[in-house]
Design a protein around this motif. Structure first.
Motif, PDB file in Angstrom:
ATOM      1  N   SER A  32     -71.303 -28.542  39.512  1.00 53.68           N
ATOM      2  CA  SER A  32     -71.796 -29.424  40.650  1.00 53.68           C
ATOM      3  C   SER A  32     -70.449 -29.960  41.288  1.00 53.68           C
ATOM      4  O   SER A  32     -69.466 -29.593  40.788  1.00 53.68           O
ATOM      5  CB  SER A  32     -72.569 -30.821  39.979  1.00 53.68           C
ATOM      6  N   GLY A  33     -70.514 -30.474  42.504  1.00 52.61           N
ATOM      7  CA  GLY A  33     -69.529 -30.847  43.173  1.00 52.61           C
ATOM      8  C   GLY A  33     -69.117 -29.780  44.521  1.00 52.61           C
ATOM      9  O   GLY A  33     -69.970 -29.080  44.817  1.00 52.61           O
ATOM     10  N   TYR A  34     -67.808 -29.860  44.809  1.00 52.46           N
ATOM     11  CA  TYR A  34     -67.414 -28.977  46.085  1.00 52.46           C
ATOM     12  C   TYR A  34     -67.484 -27.639  45.544  1.00 52.46           C
ATOM     13  O   TYR A  34     -66.967 -27.166  44.259  1.00 52.46           O
ATOM     14  CB  TYR A  34     -66.191 -29.548  46.272  1.00 52.46           C
ATOM     15  N   ASP A  35     -68.031 -26.718  46.376  1.00 55.25           N
ATOM     16  CA  ASP A  35     -68.055 -25.405  46.292  1.00 55.25           C
ATOM     17  C   ASP A  35     -66.765 -24.602  47.160  1.00 55.25           C
ATOM     18  O   ASP A  35     -67.022 -24.587  48.308  1.00 55.25           O
ATOM     19  CB  ASP A  35     -69.316 -24.855  46.530  1.00 55.25           C
ATOM     20  N   TRP A  36     -66.135 -23.871  46.335  1.00 52.77           N
ATOM     21  CA  TRP A  36     -64.916 -23.189  47.185  1.00 52.77           C
ATOM     22  C   TRP A  36     -65.281 -21.902  47.513  1.00 52.77           C
ATOM     23  O   TRP A  36     -64.631 -21.314  48.433  1.00 52.77           O
ATOM     24  CB  TRP A  36     -63.736 -23.194  46.188  1.00 52.77           C
ATOM     25  N   SER A  37     -66.519 -21.300  47.329  1.00 55.14           N
ATOM     26  CA  SER A  37     -66.741 -19.947  47.749  1.00 55.14           C
ATOM     27  C   SER A  37     -67.088 -20.079  49.247  1.00 55.14           C
ATOM     28  O   SER A  37     -67.553 -20.853  49.913  1.00 55.14           O
ATOM     29  CB  SER A  37     -68.381 -19.554  47.139  1.00 55.14           C
ATOM     30  N   GLY A  38     -66.717 -18.753  49.777  1.00 58.97           N
ATOM     31  CA  GLY A  38     -66.877 -18.407  51.185  1.00 58.97           C
ATOM     32  C   GLY A  38     -65.715 -17.970  51.938  1.00 58.97           C
ATOM     33  O   GLY A  38     -64.431 -17.942  51.270  1.00 58.97           O
ATOM     34  N   PHE A  39     -65.660 -17.602  53.089  1.00 57.89           N
ATOM     35  CA  PHE A  39     -64.488 -17.299  54.047  1.00 57.89           C
ATOM     36  C   PHE A  39     -64.026 -18.391  54.613  1.00 57.89           C
ATOM     37  O   PHE A  39     -64.441 -19.564  54.852  1.00 57.89           O
ATOM     38  CB  PHE A  39     -65.073 -16.348  55.124  1.00 57.89           C
ATOM     39  N   TYR A  40     -62.805 -18.196  54.920  1.00 54.54           N
ATOM     40  CA  TYR A  40     -61.880 -19.347  55.660  1.00 54.54           C
ATOM     41  C   TYR A  40     -60.782 -18.759  56.377  1.00 54.54           C
ATOM     42  O   TYR A  40     -60.372 -17.497  56.285  1.00 54.54           O
ATOM     43  CB  TYR A  40     -61.274 -20.271  54.601  1.00 54.54           C
ATOM     44  N   ILE A  41     -60.456 -19.517  57.326  1.00 58.89           N
ATOM     45  CA  ILE A  41     -59.197 -19.051  58.429  1.00 58.89           C
ATOM     46  C   ILE A  41     -58.648 -20.291  58.728  1.00 58.89           C
ATOM     47  O   ILE A  41     -59.145 -21.389  58.643  1.00 58.89           O
ATOM     48  CB  ILE A  41     -59.673 -18.449  59.778  1.00 58.89           C
ATOM     49  N   GLY A  42     -57.170 -20.037  58.788  1.00 54.64           N
ATOM     50  CA  GLY A  42     -56.281 -21.320  59.041  1.00 54.64           C
ATOM     51  C   GLY A  42     -55.010 -20.894  59.825  1.00 54.64           C
ATOM     52  O   GLY A  42     -54.857 -19.680  60.080  1.00 54.64           O
ATOM     53  N   ILE A  43     -54.288 -22.095  59.890  1.00 54.91           N
ATOM     54  CA  ILE A  43     -52.762 -22.034  60.185  1.00 54.91           C
ATOM     55  C   ILE A  43     -51.954 -22.580  59.190  1.00 54.91           C
ATOM     56  O   ILE A  43     -52.103 -23.237  58.478  1.00 54.91           O
ATOM     57  CB  ILE A  43     -52.728 -23.027  61.483  1.00 54.91           C
ATOM     58  N   ASN A  44     -50.573 -22.141  59.178  1.00 56.16           N
ATOM     59  CA  ASN A  44     -49.748 -22.445  58.341  1.00 56.16           C
ATOM     60  C   ASN A  44     -48.112 -22.749  59.001  1.00 56.16           C
ATOM     61  O   ASN A  44     -48.017 -22.080  60.017  1.00 56.16           O
ATOM     62  CB  ASN A  44     -49.561 -21.707  57.027  1.00 56.16           C
ATOM     63  N   ASN A  94     -63.021 -16.579  48.993  1.00 59.16           N
ATOM     64  CA  ASN A  94     -62.849 -17.214  47.629  1.00 59.16           C
ATOM     65  C   ASN A  94     -64.145 -17.243  47.047  1.00 59.16           C
ATOM     66  O   ASN A  94     -65.377 -17.172  47.863  1.00 59.16           O
ATOM     67  CB  ASN A  94     -62.543 -18.641  47.569  1.00 59.16           C
ATOM     68  N   TYR A  95     -64.302 -17.041  45.708  1.00 56.19           N
ATOM     69  CA  TYR A  95     -65.527 -16.973  45.048  1.00 56.19           C
ATOM     70  C   TYR A  95     -65.273 -17.876  43.757  1.00 56.19           C
ATOM     71  O   TYR A  95     -64.443 -17.516  43.142  1.00 56.19           O
ATOM     72  CB  TYR A  95     -65.795 -15.581  44.605  1.00 56.19           C
ATOM     73  N   GLN A  96     -66.294 -18.843  43.697  1.00 57.35           N
ATOM     74  CA  GLN A  96     -66.244 -19.644  42.576  1.00 57.35           C
ATOM     75  C   GLN A  96     -67.242 -19.571  41.471  1.00 57.35           C
ATOM     76  O   GLN A  96     -68.485 -19.596  42.109  1.00 57.35           O
ATOM     77  CB  GLN A  96     -66.373 -21.175  42.995  1.00 57.35           C
ATOM     78  N   SER A  97     -67.116 -19.564  40.391  1.00 54.18           N
ATOM     79  CA  SER A  97     -67.950 -19.863  39.304  1.00 54.18           C
ATOM     80  C   SER A  97     -67.375 -20.952  38.114  1.00 54.18           C
ATOM     81  O   SER A  97     -66.271 -20.504  37.863  1.00 54.18           O
ATOM     82  CB  SER A  97     -68.393 -18.458  38.732  1.00 54.18           C
ATOM     83  N   GLY A  98     -68.321 -21.783  38.030  1.00 54.18           N
ATOM     84  CA  GLY A  98     -67.857 -22.854  37.114  1.00 54.18           C
ATOM     85  C   GLY A  98     -66.663 -23.483  37.718  1.00 54.18           C
ATOM     86  O   GLY A  98     -66.509 -23.563  38.965  1.00 54.18           O
ATOM     87  N   PRO A  99     -65.499 -23.877  36.938  1.00 53.28           N
ATOM     88  CA  PRO A  99     -64.241 -24.371  37.614  1.00 53.28           C
ATOM     89  C   PRO A  99     -63.245 -23.430  38.322  1.00 53.28           C
ATOM     90  O   PRO A  99     -62.331 -23.698  38.650  1.00 53.28           O
ATOM     91  CB  PRO A  99     -63.649 -25.019  36.525  1.00 53.28           C
ATOM     92  N   TYR A 100     -63.674 -22.029  37.948  1.00 53.20           N
ATOM     93  CA  TYR A 100     -62.647 -20.957  38.295  1.00 53.20           C
ATOM     94  C   TYR A 100     -62.862 -20.394  39.639  1.00 53.20           C
ATOM     95  O   TYR A 100     -64.118 -20.087  39.990  1.00 53.20           O
ATOM     96  CB  TYR A 100     -62.869 -19.828  37.183  1.00 53.20           C
ATOM     97  N   ALA A 150     -60.347 -25.228  39.570  1.00 54.47           N
ATOM     98  CA  ALA A 150     -60.966 -26.190  40.680  1.00 54.47           C
ATOM     99  C   ALA A 150     -61.250 -27.677  39.842  1.00 54.47           C
ATOM    100  O   ALA A 150     -62.242 -27.445  39.045  1.00 54.47           O
ATOM    101  CB  ALA A 150     -62.118 -25.780  41.600  1.00 54.47           C
ATOM    102  N   ALA A 151     -60.924 -28.696  40.441  1.00 54.70           N
ATOM    103  CA  ALA A 151     -61.642 -29.787  40.026  1.00 54.70           C
ATOM    104  C   ALA A 151     -62.207 -30.532  41.136  1.00 54.70           C
ATOM    105  O   ALA A 151     -61.467 -31.416  41.594  1.00 54.70           O
ATOM    106  CB  ALA A 151     -60.151 -30.790  39.393  1.00 54.70           C
ATOM    107  N   ASP A 152     -63.357 -30.285  41.362  1.00 54.62           N
ATOM    108  CA  ASP A 152     -64.047 -30.871  42.390  1.00 54.62           C
ATOM    109  C   ASP A 152     -63.264 -30.344  43.778  1.00 54.62           C
ATOM    110  O   ASP A 152     -63.252 -28.939  43.877  1.00 54.62           O
ATOM    111  CB  ASP A 152     -64.199 -32.394  42.176  1.00 54.62           C
ATOM    112  N   ARG A 153     -62.855 -31.195  44.452  1.00 53.92           N
ATOM    113  CA  ARG A 153     -62.286 -30.919  45.726  1.00 53.92           C
ATOM    114  C   ARG A 153     -60.527 -30.484  45.617  1.00 53.92           C
ATOM    115  O   ARG A 153     -60.084 -30.092  46.578  1.00 53.92           O
ATOM    116  CB  ARG A 153     -62.375 -32.203  46.696  1.00 53.92           C
ATOM    117  N   LEU A 154     -60.217 -30.322  44.496  1.00 58.22           N
ATOM    118  CA  LEU A 154     -58.598 -30.064  44.380  1.00 58.22           C
ATOM    119  C   LEU A 154     -58.558 -28.564  43.519  1.00 58.22           C
ATOM    120  O   LEU A 154     -59.494 -28.224  42.640  1.00 58.22           O
ATOM    121  CB  LEU A 154     -57.899 -31.184  43.432  1.00 58.22           C
ATOM    122  N   LEU A 155     -58.043 -27.642  44.224  1.00 64.17           N
ATOM    123  CA  LEU A 155     -57.976 -26.347  43.607  1.00 64.17           C
ATOM    124  C   LEU A 155     -56.498 -26.056  43.516  1.00 64.17           C
ATOM    125  O   LEU A 155     -55.093 -26.131  44.116  1.00 64.17           O
ATOM    126  CB  LEU A 155     -58.255 -25.508  44.577  1.00 64.17           C
TER     127      LEU A 155
END
Length: 264
Positions: A32-44, A94-100, A150-155
């Motif tokens: 339960s909580g935040y799900d990290w699965s999905g595509f993303y794009i960003g800047i660095n 990313n693909y998430q299952s459980g905390p991994y 992943a600990a909810d919103r922290l990876l």
């Protein structure tokens, strides 16, 4: 051969971490909580710093005399640092299952990293010599696997894969022998000029990423990247059969912060 082993090792790291994560996910229920699965794009953006060791040797059969050989080797052996800013973009999945969380990420950055070395004047037998090196990198790109917890919103994650750059090392050897090479002042002539590219290497690192909104995450990441050793040969510009062999290596560290937009 060394480069092939490094690239193969990096590839095996990506495959192994993905396989390990898949095995764990199969046995673990989605959290339960935040799900990290999905595509993303960003800047660095961030900063990089590196080190290069250099050397010169005289190949068998060269007709360079003993004094010139000693001057070439003495001025050619050394090291220097490089550094500069980084800025670019990244995208991944990313693909998430459980905390991994297991994923793959690619990035490409503009690089302002550069560095130079001047051996100074070496004197022997009434002759002088100097070697200068210049390193310039304009692009740095990586393709990596990521394995995190992943600990909810922290990876928290580790990462590793392959790296590519357009880094180039340029080397000049100037000496005072009357070889008829182009003069560069101070009684020296530029007789040996050469350059070589650093292409592929491997990279490993770790990072923290936090989802402060459902679709926006921020990260800080460290990577160590090794481009190995490059070898090249220079030829006297005006005297035949006077080759010199050179080796230069490059390894670097980067620290970058990034902002990602995650698609639902």
């Amino acid at each position: 051969m060394i480069r092939a082993v490094l690239l193969a090792s990096a590839g095996m790291f990506v495959v192994a971490t993905s396989s390990m994560a898949a095995d764990v996910m199969y046995e673990t229920a989605a959290p339960s909580g935040y799900d990290w699965s999905g595509f993303y794009i960003g800047i660095n953006g961030g900063y990089g710093w590196g080190n290069s060791d250099t050397s010169t040797s005289v190949p068998t059969g060269s007709n360079i005399n003993a004094v010139a050989s000693a001057l070439a080797v003495g001025t050619g052996d050394g090291s220097f640092d490089s550094d500069g800013g980084l800025a670019g973009v990244q995208f991944g999945y990313n693909y998430q299952s459980g905390p991994y969380v297991v994923g793959v990420e690619a990035d490409i950055d503009w690089s302002g990293m550069d560095g130079s070395r001047d051996s100074g004047i070496f004197s022997l037998g009434g002759f002088n010599a100097r070697t200068t090196d210049d390193l310039d990198m304009n692009v740095l790109a990586t393709l990596r696997g990521r394995l995190g917890y992943a600990a909810d919103r922290l990876l928290i994650y580790g990462t590793g894969g392959v790296a590519w750059s357009d880094a180039e090392i340029s080397r000049n050897l100037d000496w005072s022998f009357a070889d008829g090479c182009p003069p560069v002042g101070g009684g020296l002539q530029r007789c040996h000029v050469g350059s070589e590219d650093f292409d592929f290497g491997y990279t490993i690192g770790a990072g923290l990423e936090y989802a402060f909104l459902d679709n926006l995450t921020a990260k800080v990441e460290y990577q160590y990247t090794d481009f190995g050793t490059e070898s090249f040969r220079t030829i006297n510009a005006n005297i035949p059969n006077q080759p010199l062999d050179h080796e230069v290596d490059l390894d670097m560290h980067t620290v970058r912060v990034g902002l990602n937009y995650k698609f639902n």
